[in-house]
Enzyme design. Structure first.
Site, PDB file in Angstrom:
ATOM      1  CE  LYS A  13    -124.066 -39.220   6.897  1.00 41.84           C
ATOM      2  NZ  LYS A  13    -125.437 -39.576   7.329  1.00 41.84           N
ATOM      3  NE  ARG A  88    -123.567 -40.835  12.679  1.00 43.75           N
ATOM      4  CZ  ARG A  88    -123.878 -41.735  11.755  1.00 43.75           C
ATOM      5  NH1 ARG A  88    -122.976 -42.561  11.305  1.00 43.75           N
ATOM      6  NH2 ARG A  88    -125.091 -41.785  11.281  1.00 43.75           N
ATOM      7  NE  ARG A 127    -132.847 -44.331   5.818  1.00 41.67           N
ATOM      8  CZ  ARG A 127    -131.613 -43.916   6.048  1.00 41.67           C
ATOM      9  NH1 ARG A 127    -130.981 -43.160   5.192  1.00 41.67           N
ATOM     10  NH2 ARG A 127    -131.018 -44.256   7.162  1.00 41.67           N
ATOM     11  NE  ARG A 160    -131.151 -48.793   9.044  1.00 43.62           N
ATOM     12  CZ  ARG A 160    -130.261 -48.006   8.420  1.00 43.62           C
ATOM     13  NH1 ARG A 160    -129.737 -48.380   7.272  1.00 43.62           N
ATOM     14  NH2 ARG A 160    -129.879 -46.871   8.936  1.00 43.62           N
ATOM     15  NE  ARG A 171    -130.070 -42.608  13.032  1.00 42.99           N
ATOM     16  CZ  ARG A 171    -130.181 -43.162  11.828  1.00 42.99           C
ATOM     17  NH1 ARG A 171    -131.347 -43.631  11.412  1.00 42.99           N
ATOM     18  NH2 ARG A 171    -129.148 -43.238  11.026  1.00 42.99           N
TER      19      ARG A 171
HETATM   20  P1  AMP Z   1    -125.796 -44.818   9.645  1.00 50.20           P
HETATM   21  O1  AMP Z   1    -126.174 -45.997   8.831  1.00 50.20           O
HETATM   22  O2  AMP Z   1    -124.517 -44.161   9.174  1.00 50.20           O
HETATM   23  O3  AMP Z   1    -126.893 -43.809   9.792  1.00 50.20           O
HETATM   24  O4  AMP Z   1    -125.453 -45.355  11.119  1.00 50.20           O
HETATM   25  C1  AMP Z   1    -126.420 -46.031  11.904  1.00 50.20           C
HETATM   26  C2  AMP Z   1    -126.032 -45.968  13.367  1.00 50.20           C
HETATM   27  O5  AMP Z   1    -124.740 -46.573  13.557  1.00 50.20           O
HETATM   28  C3  AMP Z   1    -125.874 -44.566  13.951  1.00 50.20           C
HETATM   29  O6  AMP Z   1    -127.109 -44.001  14.356  1.00 50.20           O
HETATM   30  C4  AMP Z   1    -124.938 -44.823  15.125  1.00 50.20           C
HETATM   31  O7  AMP Z   1    -125.618 -45.419  16.207  1.00 50.20           O
HETATM   32  C5  AMP Z   1    -124.006 -45.880  14.557  1.00 50.20           C
HETATM   33  N1  AMP Z   1    -122.810 -45.261  13.923  1.00 50.20           N
HETATM   34  C6  AMP Z   1    -122.454 -45.306  12.615  1.00 50.20           C
HETATM   35  N2  AMP Z   1    -121.327 -44.647  12.400  1.00 50.20           N
HETATM   36  C7  AMP Z   1    -120.932 -44.145  13.593  1.00 50.20           C
HETATM   37  C8  AMP Z   1    -119.837 -43.346  14.030  1.00 50.20           C
HETATM   38  N3  AMP Z   1    -118.908 -42.895  13.166  1.00 50.20           N
HETATM   39  N4  AMP Z   1    -119.758 -43.044  15.350  1.00 50.20           N
HETATM   40  C9  AMP Z   1    -120.674 -43.484  16.219  1.00 50.20           C
HETATM   41  N5  AMP Z   1    -121.753 -44.215  15.885  1.00 50.20           N
HETATM   42  C10 AMP Z   1    -121.877 -44.554  14.580  1.00 50.20           C
END
Ligand code: AMP
Length: 214
Positions: A13, A88, A127, A160, A171
């Site tokens: 996404k 989320r 990734r 990462r 996750r």
């Molecule tokens: P992402 O890059 O969007 O996969 O986000 C990486 C990590 O950031 C996630 O696994 C969460 O720990 C945190 N995170 C990002 N966006 C949110 C959100 N809207 N609510 C809570 N945690 C978030």
């Protein structure tokens, strides 16, 4: 055009959100990127967020909601935005709706990039992210021109912490428990659009463009 992207971590996404932002000239707002920038800069928010992120857990709603509500209220987001990684949870979605309705506005599209869990686990292990600019690639599906080096800035690429296999499993669990209910939430509002995220990147993007341009 106010768009939110739904889908499991690793569904692609973020990549699609960037392409949408470019094509329609609207800001790409990624909460994950915002947290990573804060971690890199050693801010208080970054320190708090990192403890959750490293375990594959969600950062608590109270640390993320105000940040996004402020961001979507900025001038460059008036005509549209693509939100990537937010909401989320149901309370995050409700907070976003409440903030937008205060300015007589609403989300236009919730695009779900649908990919089965088994494909996700496969994908995430390939990734790579740039340590310098945060750009993301995939060793098979979206490789860089030179292995291990970011195309955009020449930075070094790494797997990462939150893409490590054990963290990915957590996750996905968190996604199913806390984020997947948003599919029904937006479906009830009549704005949910699903695309098959197992197709290649360009095909997924074409499906999204077809949705946005009907
Ligand atoms: P992402 O890059 O969007 O996969 O986000 C990486 C990590 O950031 C996630 O696994 C969460 O720990 C945190 N995170 C990002 N966006 C949110 C959100 N809207 N609510 C809570 N945690 C978030």
């Amino acid at each position: 055009m106010k768009i939110i992207m739904l889908g499991a971590p690793g569904a692609g996404k973020g990549t699609q959100a960037k392409k949408i932002a470019e094509k329609y000239n609207i800001p790409h707002i990624s909460t994950g990127d915002i947290f990573r920038a804060n971690i890199k800069n050693g801010t208080e928010l970054g320190k708090k967020a990192k403890t959750y992120m490293d375990q594959g857990a969600l950062v608590p709603d109270e640390l993320v909601v105000d940040l996004v509500v402020d961001r979507v209220a900025q001038d460059d987001a008036k005509n549209g935005f693509v939100l990537d990684g937010f909401p989320r949870t149901i309370p995050q979605a409700e907070a976003l709706d409440a903030a937008l309705s205060k300015i007589n506005d609403k989300v236009d599209y919730a695009i779900d990039v649908d990919v089965p869990d088994e494909n996700i686990i496969n994908r995430m292990s390939g990734r790579r992210a740039c340590v310098a600019c945060g750009g993301t690639y995939h060793i098979v599906y979206n490789p860089t021109k030179t292995e291990g080096i970011c195309d955009a800035c020449g930075g070094k690429l790494i797997l990462r912490d939150d893409d490590q296999p054990e963290t990915v499993k957590n996750r996905l669990k968190v996604y199913h428990e806390q984020t997947q209910p948003l599919i029904e939430y937006y479906s009830k509002k009549g704005i949910l659009k699903s695309v098959d995220g197992t197709q290649d990147m360009a095909e997924v993007f074409q499906c999204i463009v077809d949705i946005l341009e009907v």
